[in-house]
Design an enzyme around this catalytic site. Structure first.
Site, PDB file in Angstrom:
ATOM      1  N   GLU A 268       3.454  -0.953  13.722  1.00 46.11           N
ATOM      2  CA  GLU A 268       2.474  -1.822  13.248  1.00 46.11           C
ATOM      3  C   GLU A 268       2.560  -1.740  11.677  1.00 46.11           C
ATOM      4  OE1 GLU A 268       0.932  -3.952  15.171  1.00 46.11           O
ATOM      5  OE2 GLU A 268       1.370  -3.136  17.243  1.00 46.11           O
TER       6      GLU A 268
ATOM      7  N   CYS B 193      -4.458  -4.625   7.560  1.00 46.71           N
ATOM      8  CA  CYS B 193      -3.284  -5.526   7.761  1.00 46.71           C
ATOM      9  C   CYS B 193      -3.681  -6.597   8.031  1.00 46.71           C
ATOM     10  CB  CYS B 193      -2.467  -4.748   8.763  1.00 46.71           C
ATOM     11  SG  CYS B 193      -3.272  -4.450  10.263  1.00 46.71           S
TER      12      CYS B 193
ATOM     13  N   LYS C 269      -0.941  12.408  14.519  1.00 47.24           N
ATOM     14  CA  LYS C 269      -0.936  12.789  13.116  1.00 47.24           C
ATOM     15  C   LYS C 269      -1.687  11.948  12.274  1.00 47.24           C
ATOM     16  CE  LYS C 269       0.606  11.973   8.988  1.00 47.24           C
ATOM     17  NZ  LYS C 269      -0.487  12.319   8.291  1.00 47.24           N
TER      18      LYS C 269
ATOM     19  N   GLU D 169       0.710  -6.906  -0.426  1.00 49.08           N
ATOM     20  CA  GLU D 169      -0.656  -6.771   0.050  1.00 49.08           C
ATOM     21  C   GLU D 169      -1.575  -6.266  -0.913  1.00 49.08           C
ATOM     22  OE1 GLU D 169       0.213  -3.751   3.428  1.00 49.08           O
ATOM     23  OE2 GLU D 169      -0.861  -4.896   4.418  1.00 49.08           O
TER      24      GLU D 169
HETATM   25  P1  NAP Z   1       1.025   4.590   4.641  1.00 52.02           P
HETATM   26  O1  NAP Z   1       1.135   5.329   3.377  1.00 52.02           O
HETATM   27  O2  NAP Z   1       2.427   4.096   5.184  1.00 52.02           O
HETATM   28  O3  NAP Z   1       0.591   5.961   5.638  1.00 52.02           O
HETATM   29  C1  NAP Z   1       0.441   5.724   6.930  1.00 52.02           C
HETATM   30  C2  NAP Z   1       0.528   7.003   7.549  1.00 52.02           C
HETATM   31  O4  NAP Z   1       1.904   7.534   7.659  1.00 52.02           O
HETATM   32  C3  NAP Z   1      -0.163   8.101   7.152  1.00 52.02           C
HETATM   33  O5  NAP Z   1      -0.614   9.073   8.417  1.00 52.02           O
HETATM   34  C4  NAP Z   1       0.956   8.926   6.417  1.00 52.02           C
HETATM   35  O6  NAP Z   1       0.513  10.266   6.083  1.00 52.02           O
HETATM   36  C5  NAP Z   1       2.055   8.817   7.128  1.00 52.02           C
HETATM   37  N1  NAP Z   1       3.448   8.917   6.304  1.00 52.02           N
HETATM   38  C6  NAP Z   1       3.620   8.618   5.209  1.00 52.02           C
HETATM   39  N2  NAP Z   1       4.941   8.919   4.553  1.00 52.02           N
HETATM   40  C7  NAP Z   1       5.360   9.549   5.977  1.00 52.02           C
HETATM   41  C8  NAP Z   1       6.508  10.041   5.855  1.00 52.02           C
HETATM   42  N3  NAP Z   1       7.605  10.114   4.917  1.00 52.02           N
HETATM   43  N4  NAP Z   1       7.017  10.477   7.286  1.00 52.02           N
HETATM   44  C9  NAP Z   1       5.963  10.209   8.087  1.00 52.02           C
HETATM   45  N5  NAP Z   1       4.695   9.854   8.105  1.00 52.02           N
HETATM   46  C10 NAP Z   1       4.607   9.431   6.828  1.00 52.02           C
HETATM   47  O7  NAP Z   1       0.251   3.701   4.900  1.00 52.02           O
HETATM   48  P2  NAP Z   1      -1.346   3.645   4.472  1.00 52.02           P
HETATM   49  O8  NAP Z   1      -1.546   3.513   3.207  1.00 52.02           O
HETATM   50  O9  NAP Z   1      -2.159   4.930   5.177  1.00 52.02           O
HETATM   51  O10 NAP Z   1      -2.057   2.466   5.333  1.00 52.02           O
HETATM   52  C11 NAP Z   1      -2.011   1.181   4.968  1.00 52.02           C
HETATM   53  C12 NAP Z   1      -0.968   0.087   5.449  1.00 52.02           C
HETATM   54  O11 NAP Z   1      -1.099   0.211   6.865  1.00 52.02           O
HETATM   55  C13 NAP Z   1      -0.928  -1.016   5.076  1.00 52.02           C
HETATM   56  O12 NAP Z   1       0.344  -1.549   4.785  1.00 52.02           O
HETATM   57  C14 NAP Z   1      -1.468  -1.771   6.173  1.00 52.02           C
HETATM   58  O13 NAP Z   1      -1.148  -3.290   6.295  1.00 52.02           O
HETATM   59  C15 NAP Z   1      -0.743  -1.024   7.400  1.00 52.02           C
HETATM   60  N6  NAP Z   1      -1.562  -1.366   8.854  1.00 52.02           N
HETATM   61  C16 NAP Z   1      -1.070  -2.032   9.538  1.00 52.02           C
HETATM   62  C17 NAP Z   1      -1.660  -2.264  10.790  1.00 52.02           C
HETATM   63  C18 NAP Z   1      -1.020  -2.974  11.665  1.00 52.02           C
HETATM   64  O14 NAP Z   1      -1.464  -2.863  13.220  1.00 52.02           O
HETATM   65  N7  NAP Z   1      -0.105  -3.792  11.485  1.00 52.02           N
HETATM   66  C19 NAP Z   1      -2.915  -1.748  10.927  1.00 52.02           C
HETATM   67  C20 NAP Z   1      -3.476  -1.112   9.821  1.00 52.02           C
HETATM   68  C21 NAP Z   1      -2.882  -0.618   9.015  1.00 52.02           C
HETATM   69  P3  NAP Z   1      -0.119  11.086   5.055  1.00 52.02           P
HETATM   70  O15 NAP Z   1      -1.412  10.525   4.820  1.00 52.02           O
HETATM   71  O16 NAP Z   1      -0.173  12.417   5.031  1.00 52.02           O
HETATM   72  O17 NAP Z   1       0.664  10.544   3.839  1.00 52.02           O
END
Ligand code: NAP
Length: 489
Positions: free
Chosen positions: A262, A296, A184, A393
């Site tokens: 992650e 991240c 997804k 962040e």
């Molecule tokens: P996010 O809001 O957590 O979204 C990530 C994914 O989760 C998206 O596909 C989103 O789908 C989905 N999602 C959101 N709510 C959900 C729910 N209730 N149930 C299931 N899936 C759900 O994060 P983001 O803003 O896209 O990404 C940025 C974050 O990712 C930052 O905190 C960054 O640090 C972290 N990150 C971590 C790593 C690592 O390797 N540690 C790498 C890259 C990024 P929708 O778009 O459909 O809402």
């Protein structure tokens, strides 16, 4: 090869759901718009999954699991190798797609294609090396055999910031281990993953092994939760924010599901008095500006020894101030837009908060007028620990600099966060580099370098930054169970 244009790549991407080896429309006909963050205009629409479509994707993954697990490792390895070759050959196309839907420059997107494709090459090599062990029990009476088996159908939820690599880092080891999957992608950037699904089908990944379903922001939770609670699902791997990760872990606890998380970071970047300052500035540019700061791993807090802070901050401000902002497809542009309006609003609020609390703006500090979600590369000095950006962040091109006096203070400041993904240390003293690496409560440490990501290395965090590792020899273990067979003599 045909010239890659904005129009040609957008037209070539399938806009449906990829389930059981076929493209189909969403069962309720819902679509979401994918925007160009450089203009705010819609690029195209894609189908989003309903709850029924989610269930169909899991059905397909479950149906394919047994045969896939029995597929000879060499065959799975060859598929991954072919995917690596294809992705590399089509690098311009994938780079254009990522730049259009996510915003980073074409050069950066090409870098992500290289990085993302490498997970396929690395895990194609690992596929044929999976093995168990054989030993004698200490009393000599029995023999102990262990074998590795695929965990089973896996749900992969990926973020928008690295639309390709955050997927290949999961898909590569899952194919290597023999797991089927449902991917997804994030709602802002589904196009890259849809194009990748098509590529993987073309190279011969069997029907049902890989299923890709986009979902819309409003309904993502409603579509994902029944899958996570379904006992046929065996693993959840998530890359995204810590708050969403927490919620998913709660849901996963119902089925005692294997999880890899992650999550977010709050990386400290330490510059000691003996550091090569030019090298530290170079490292800071990478650690801060890679992916427009939307990583991240992005350096979120710069702690610089007071004796070199002015030199470091002035040098960094000069480099940041020289960067050219613009649409990522344009020649000569160094920095693209942030992903969407909320992302830009968040960065604006964090900078305003720090400045209100006493931080000095050395360069940047605002969002330029005009279309698109741009924010100026910014360096702030004297950022107080009370500033929100010390804990949150930033996810944007903002470098807050604070000074320290002693190594002990540097360690205390660096570890004073709930996160523990990556930290950076700049020093010419080998002993200090080692003691710091040991003292920093992080899953990864970059010594005299601003990028640690490498498909051959175990990527991952401690504390609220997650559980599990991706890449390296460790990456495939996340998709394998160890079975022990005791044999009486
Ligand atoms: P996010 O809001 O957590 O979204 C990530 C994914 O989760 C998206 O596909 C989103 O789908 C989905 N999602 C959101 N709510 C959900 C729910 N209730 N149930 C299931 N899936 C759900 O994060 P983001 O803003 O896209 O990404 C940025 C974050 O990712 C930052 O905190 C960054 O640090 C972290 N990150 C971590 C790593 C690592 O390797 N540690 C790498 C890259 C990024 P929708 O778009 O459909 O809402």
């Amino acid at each position: 090869m045909a010239t890659v244009t904005q129009k040609s790549v957008i037209e070539s991407v399938p806009k449906g759901l990829f389930i059981g080896g076929e493209w189909r429309d969403g069962s309720d006909g819902e679509m979401i718009a994918v925007d160009d963050p450089a203009t705010g205009r819609v690029l195209t629409d894609v189908a989003v999954a309903s709850v029924a479509d989610g269930a169909a994707a899991l059905d397909a993954a479950v149906a394919a699991q047994t045969d896939w697990a029995r597929t000879p490792p060499r065959d799975r390895a060859e598929l991954l190798r072919a995917a690596f070759e294809q992705l590399t050959a089509r690098a311009d196309e994938f780079a254009m797609l990522m730049t259009l839907e996510m915003g980073k420059t074409l050069a950066e997107s090409r870098g992500e294609v290289t990085y993302g494709a490498e997970f396929f090459r690395w895990f194609s090599e690992e596929t044929v090396r999976v093995s168990g062990r054989w030993s004698s029990a200490p009393n000599g009476a029995t023999r102990l055999m262990t074998m590795k088996q695929p965990v089973g159908p896996t749900l992969m939820i990926t973020p928008w910031n690295f639309p390709l690599a955050m997927g290949t880092r999961k898909i590569g080891p899952a194919i290597a281990a023999g797991c089927t999957m449902i991917v997804k992608p994030a709602s802002q950037t589904p196009l890259t993953m849809l194009a990748l699904a098509d590529l993987l089908r073309d190279v011969g990944v069997p029907a049902g092994v890989l299923n890709v379903i986009a979902t819309g922001r409003g309904r993502t939770g409603a579509v994902m939760e029944p899958l996570i609670r379904d006992p046929r699902l065996r693993k959840l791997t998530f890359t995204g924010s810590t708050p969403v990760g927490r919620r998913l872990m709660e849901q996963a606890s119902q089925q005692i599901l294997r999880v890899s998380m992650e999550l977010g970071g709050n990386a400290p970047f330490l510059v000691f008095e003996d550091a090569d300052i030019d090298r530290a500035i170079e490292g800071a540019m990478l650690a801060k500006m890679r992916n427009i700061g939307e990583a991240c791993t992005a350096a979120n807090r710069f702690y610089v020894h007071e004796s070199v802070a002015e030199e470091f901050s002035a040098g960094l401000a000069k480099r940041m101030g020289a960067l050219v902002l613009g649409k990522g497809t344009k020649k000569g542009v160094d920095v693209g837009p942030l992903v969407d309006e909320p992302a830009r609003d968040k960065v604006t609020a964090l900078v305003d908060d720090a400045v209100t609390k006493g931080a000095r703006v050395l360069v940047g500090g605002s969002a330029p007028a005009g279309p698109g979600w741009f924010y100026e590369p910014t360096v702030l000095a004297d950022v107080p620990s009370s500033a929100d950006m010390a804990r949150e962040e930033i996810f944007g091109p903002v470098a807050p600099v604070t000074t320290f006096r002693t190594d002990a203070e540097a360690i205390r400041l660096a570890n004073d966060t709930e996160y523990g993904l990556v930290s950076y240390v700049f020093t010419r003293d080998l002993t200090r580099a080692i003691t710091m690496s040991e003292a920093l409560e992080y899953g990864m440490v970059g010594v005299n370098q601003g990028i640690v990501s490498n498909p051959a290395a175990p990527f991952g965090g401690v504390k609220a930054s997650g559980v599990g590792r991706e890449g390296g020899f460790e990456g495939i273990e996340e998709y394998l169970e160890t079975k022990y067979v005791g044999i009486a003599l």
